[in-house]
Each structure stands twice: as structure tokens, then as C-alpha cells.
Design an enzyme around this catalytic site. Structure first.
Site, PDB file in Angstrom:
ATOM      1  N   SER A 127       4.161  -5.166  -7.725  1.00  0.00           N
ATOM      2  CA  SER A 127       3.255  -6.133  -7.951  1.00  0.00           C
ATOM      3  C   SER A 127       1.716  -6.400  -7.372  1.00  0.00           C
ATOM      4  O   SER A 127       0.835  -5.042  -6.718  1.00  0.00           O
ATOM      5  CB  SER A 127       3.735  -7.320  -7.363  1.00  0.00           C
ATOM      6  OG  SER A 127       2.765  -8.689  -7.228  1.00  0.00           O
ATOM      7  N   TYR A 152       6.046 -11.803   0.098  1.00  0.00           N
ATOM      8  CA  TYR A 152       6.034 -11.578  -1.538  1.00  0.00           C
ATOM      9  C   TYR A 152       5.155  -9.878  -1.386  1.00  0.00           C
ATOM     10  O   TYR A 152       5.464  -8.925  -1.322  1.00  0.00           O
ATOM     11  CB  TYR A 152       5.915 -12.139  -1.991  1.00  0.00           C
ATOM     12  CG  TYR A 152       6.021 -10.968  -4.113  1.00  0.00           C
ATOM     13  CD1 TYR A 152       7.247 -11.565  -4.402  1.00  0.00           C
ATOM     14  CD2 TYR A 152       5.006 -11.265  -3.902  1.00  0.00           C
ATOM     15  CE1 TYR A 152       7.226 -10.950  -4.789  1.00  0.00           C
ATOM     16  CE2 TYR A 152       5.241 -10.928  -5.570  1.00  0.00           C
ATOM     17  CZ  TYR A 152       6.128 -10.515  -6.130  1.00  0.00           C
ATOM     18  OH  TYR A 152       6.344 -10.186  -7.766  1.00  0.00           O
TER      19      TYR A 152
END
Length: 331
Positions: A127, A152
Site C-alpha cells: 500500500s 494498517y
């Protein structure tokens, strides 16, 4: 070839599986169909894959160590595209353990499956969030990513480190893709395109964080899928000439690439594109920056262009038009 696509009922997973099936490959799609958002959307995505004879769906949680091991042993996948994860930066503030189970334990079961069954190539989702508050623009895979600002992001950086250890120890070719704000038809309902479109069409106000002073490298789903399909065919080799100490490559068969649009868009322009597609102006509530968010994302995609001729092409107006058309028909 025979592929495992994890997260097949997810946004990127469904579109990737569909493209592979259209290209004539066999696909086993894995998903646990959790209720992070409305499961009916996940069911809808699976109906898009059901007509293909070479598609089979397996409902299983990535953290099911025995189940994942048995699946790999039985199916003998040639390649794996691992897209399943607990998504969402803000949700990681509320339910951190979900990220441990899915993003860390789940990534480990996939690595173990690849290790014991001689998978030719593992492509997995990282990501852009790993860049944190990186002040250097555009974000390059040669930049340091040691200061994540959300759990995350930390799990995604951990996935890259775990993959490198397996590439080094067991010679497993792994490629991590750092996705930059993917949008398009059948997208996630917790992301801005859906949230803004839904609110505008209902005549409700939209929340504009950081007073709209944000930029995102919005990337259309078809461009993302094209990049995934191209890079899965570029199997990394051990690089004995890694003299530059580039963190995105290694002496092991390991690579990291950015996959984005390479054209960041200010939030105000993004909202205008949605307003145009909806043919309706939004009522806006301006709010401060949210914890875990970053001000700007901007992908340097030169490396992906060099190895896979990756050239994203969809403009934001056309992309949001396609999303709004899909949203109207789906709702």
C-alpha cells in the site's frame, strides 16, 4: 496457468480474477466474506465471476492455517495473487486485532503455502500508506518507509519484510505492489468515491477532511488490473548486482513496485468530477485532518514502466463517470 486469487470477493480481487479468466487462465478465488462492509456487495462481485467455467470459489479465512495449507497442497497453484487483507486506515484505529489476524497471520499462511508447494511467483498487495508522512514527492520505492502513521500501514510494511525473508531463505519469487487509491465500478463503500456519490445523490452533505487540502493519486481499477496482470508475468530473479542497496530489490528474487496513476489530484478537483458525473453540486462540511491520514500521495511508477511497460490512461472525469453509472445501476 492455475492461479490462486485471495480476496476474490473484494474490489481489486474480483476485477483481477475476471481479467485472468478472460485471458483463459484457471482461477481459484478465496475470500472469507467478512462483514467489514455489506456482504451483499461481495456476493454481487462473485456473481460477476460465476459464469466462467474455469472459476471456483473457496470460502476460507486466511488465518485458517490448516485449511490454507491443505488448499495449496491439493490445488498446486502455479502463481498466487494475494490481495486479501483487512482494509481501511481509520478502521485500524478501532479494531487493531483484525489487522493482526488478516494482514500478518494471513500473509504468513500464504507464504508458507508458496514455500511448500513450489509456487512460481507470489504477487501481493502492499500500500502507498507505507510512505507515511514522507516529505519527498513523488513517492519512490527507494525512499525509506520506516515511520508508518497507522497500524494498517505497519502491517503492509511488515508484509514486505516477511516476503523478503521467504525470498531470501527459500528462493520464492515475490513481488509487492504498493497500491495508490484505487477506484472504479464495484469499489468499496468505505472509500471517498462511494461515500461522496451516495451523499450527493441523496442530497446529504459530504465530509471534506483537512479542509480539502489533500491530494491523492487516484488510480482507475482497469489500470491497476493491467499492471497486476503484466507484473505477474515478470518473475523476479536473484540480483547479485544489487550494489546500490535499493530497498525495492534484493540479492533475493524479491521486488517492490509502486502502482498508481502518477498524477495526484486535489480533493476539490476530485469532488468536482463526482459532482459533474452526478449532475449535482455537493454540500460540503470542512473538517480537520483525521488520525492516520496523509496529506498527499504521488506514485513514482518509472520502475513498473521499465519492466512491464505500465502506462495508466484513465482520466478522473471518465473514471468517476463510469463509477457513478455503475453505482446508480447497482443501488
Amino acid at each position: 496457468m492455475k492461479f490462486l486469487v485471495t480476496g476474490a470477493a473484494g474490489f481489486i480481487g474480483m476485477h483481477t480474477a475476471k481479467r485472468l479468466l478472460e485471458d483463459g487462465h484457471e482461477v481459484v478465488g478465496l475470500d472469507n466474506l467478512n462483514d467489514y462492509y455489506d456482504v451483499r456487495l461481495k456476493d454481487y462481485r462473485l456473481t460477476q465471476l460465476a459464469p466462467y467455467d474455469k472459476f471456483r470459489f473457496v470460502k476460507m479465512d486466511l488465518a485458517d492455517r490448516d485449511g490454507i495449507a491443505a488448499l495449496f497442497k491439493q490445488e498446486q497453484f502455479q502463481r498466487v495473487i494475494h490481495l486479501a487483507a483487512q482494509a481501511g486506515v481509520r478502521y485500524s484505529l478501532e479494531n487493531p486485532m483484525a489487522y493482526v489476524d488478516s494482514n500478518l497471520v494471513g500473509h504468513m499462511t500464504i507464504l508458507e503455502g508458496c514455500r511448500h508447494n513450489k509456487v512460481e511467483h507470489l504477487v501481493y498487495a502492499s500500500s502507498s500508506s507505507v510512505y507515511g508522512m514522507n516529505p519527498k514527492i513523488p513517492f519512490s520505492t527507494s525512499d525509506g518507509v520506516d515511520h508508518p502513521v497507522s497500524l494498517y500501514a505497519a502491517t503492509k510494511k511488515s508484509n514486505e519484510l516477511m516476503a523478503h525473508s521467504y525470498s531470501h531463505l527459500y528462493g520464492i519469487p515475490t513481488t509487492g505492489l504498493r497500491f495508490f487509491t484505487v477506484y472504479g465500478p464495484a469499489g468499496r463503500p468505505d472509500m471517498a468515491p462511494w461515500l461522496f456519490t451516495e451523499a450527493i445523490l441523496k442530497g446529504e452533505p459530504i465530509k471534506v477532511f483537512n479542509n480539502g487540502k489533500m491530494q491523492r493519486d487516484f488510480t482507475y481499477i482497469d489500470d491497476i488490473v493491467e499492471g497486476i496482470v503484466r507484473i505477474q508475468d515478470v518473475v523476479p530473479q536473484a540480483d547479485d548486482g544489487n550494489s546500490k542497496n535499493d530497498p525495492a530489490s534484493s540479492n533475493a528474487p524479491y521486488r517492490i513496485y509502486n502502482i498508481g496513476n502518477n498524477q495526484p489530484i486535489e480533493l476539490a478537483a476530485f469532488i468536482r468530477a463526482i459532482e459533474s458525473a452526478c449532475n449535482k453540486e455537493a454540500e460540503k462540511i470542512y473538517l480537520p485532518m483525521q488520525a492516520g491520514d496523509v496529506v498527499q500521495t504521488y506514485a513514482d511508477i518509472d520502475d513498473l514502466y521499465k519492466v512491464a511497460n505500465y502506462k495508466p490512461s484513465k482520466k478522473i472525469g471518465d473514471g468517476m463517470g463510469a463509477f457513478v453509472d455503475w453505482y446508480r445501476s447497482y443501488i
